[in-house]
Design an enzyme around this catalytic site. Sequence first.
Site, PDB file in Angstrom:
ATOM      1  N   LYS A  63       0.864  -1.178   0.000  1.00 11.96           N
ATOM      2  CA  LYS A  63       0.000   0.000   0.000  1.00 11.96           C
ATOM      3  C   LYS A  63       0.902   1.230   0.000  1.00 11.96           C
ATOM      4  O   LYS A  63       1.764   1.368   0.857  1.00 11.96           O
ATOM      5  CB  LYS A  63      -0.912   0.038   1.214  1.00 11.96           C
ATOM      6  CG  LYS A  63      -1.838   1.229   1.189  1.00 11.96           C
ATOM      7  CD  LYS A  63      -2.916   1.133   2.238  1.00 11.96           C
ATOM      8  CE  LYS A  63      -2.385   1.278   3.611  1.00 11.96           C
ATOM      9  NZ  LYS A  63      -3.291   1.986   4.533  1.00 11.96           N
TER      10      LYS A  63
HETATM   11  C1  5RP Z   1      -3.896   5.416   8.494  1.00  9.80           C
HETATM   12  C2  5RP Z   1      -3.639   4.558   7.324  1.00  9.80           C
HETATM   13  C3  5RP Z   1      -4.740   4.426   6.348  1.00  9.80           C
HETATM   14  O1  5RP Z   1      -5.054   3.037   6.196  1.00  9.80           O
HETATM   15  C4  5RP Z   1      -4.302   4.934   4.977  1.00  9.80           C
HETATM   16  O2  5RP Z   1      -3.578   6.122   5.100  1.00  9.80           O
HETATM   17  C5  5RP Z   1      -5.543   5.157   4.096  1.00  9.80           C
HETATM   18  O3  5RP Z   1      -6.345   6.142   4.703  1.00  9.80           O
HETATM   19  P1  5RP Z   1      -6.461   7.594   4.007  1.00  9.80           P
HETATM   20  O4  5RP Z   1      -7.098   7.373   2.656  1.00  9.80           O
HETATM   21  O5  5RP Z   1      -7.325   8.399   4.948  1.00  9.80           O
HETATM   22  O6  5RP Z   1      -5.055   8.105   3.896  1.00  9.80           O
HETATM   23  O7  5RP Z   1      -2.600   3.955   7.156  1.00  9.80           O
HETATM   24  O8  5RP Z   1      -2.948   5.156   9.465  1.00  9.80           O
END
Ligand code: 5RP
Length: 294
Positions: free
Chosen positions: A205
Amino acid sequence: MADVEGLKIAKDYHVGVPFANQEGFYVKGANHLDWGMKKHLSNIFDPKSGNTVMFAFDHGYFMGSTAGLERLDLVIPKLLPNIDVLMGTRGALRTCVSPDCRKAVALRATSGSSMMNDDLSHEVLAVDIEEAVRMNADCLAIQTFIGADGQLSSLDNLSKAVNLGMRYSIPVMGVVAVGKQMERTPRFFKLATRILAELGANIIKTYYCDDFEEVVAACPVPIVVAGGKKLPEKDALTLAYNSIKGGAKGLDMGRNIFQSEHSVEMSAAIRKIVHEGFTDKEAYEFYEDAIHTK
Ligand code: 5RP
């Protein structure tokens, strides 16, 4: 370790050439994994589109109650029809999500940060593998901090999770964190995503960036794009569209869903892009129609 002197800059990404080692299973880099790993990955990535819509609500693990997530018990259920994967902590899942939701789970497994101090780069592997089995997790989400003080411990967490995940057939999703001291450049994202994949993460991710196609081409496992800070819905849908067009196999959106005034319609519009090939323009028209007819 190869010496770093005279390193030649990588440039031949063959962006238009499909991933070669793909026969047998549709998830990138997974065709030699065992049945259980493939089952979990097929719970995450739709076999038809090959993609996924992850709804991220794990922000509370270091941010406490975040705008839009004050009441997890009220926010999550209404979004379930439009999402494939619940990305959350074990505490949020057990208290606020019904186990008969029939959604995949990306279990946030590292913790140790809070908004009470500036250095968010030191976390521990907090969820043990038996707990992940109990939660029927489809992947373990491990935060990594490439380039930050916490780099070594975060990569140690990742490697421990990969070791356990291989033993129990639970995939690992390596999460590329970006912080104040980290650059948000193609160079950084190519480095970070490739390191996590080389260390055995089955999913990465990360964030969208320029030359994103090259980041994807150089990464031998699927990339899911985090939404990041709240954008106007039209821009968030463009981010989603550019990510999928650039080769991401899904979106992991939090704030751009739960901080939207029309979170259900926004998640539905994102789903149109991820699974039905909508452009950002088409998805935004869909979103507009949906909010004006509700
Ligand atoms: C928060 C995270 C979230 O899973 C990731 O950042 C996705 O959320 P957003 O779209 O709000 O950034 O790692 O700790």
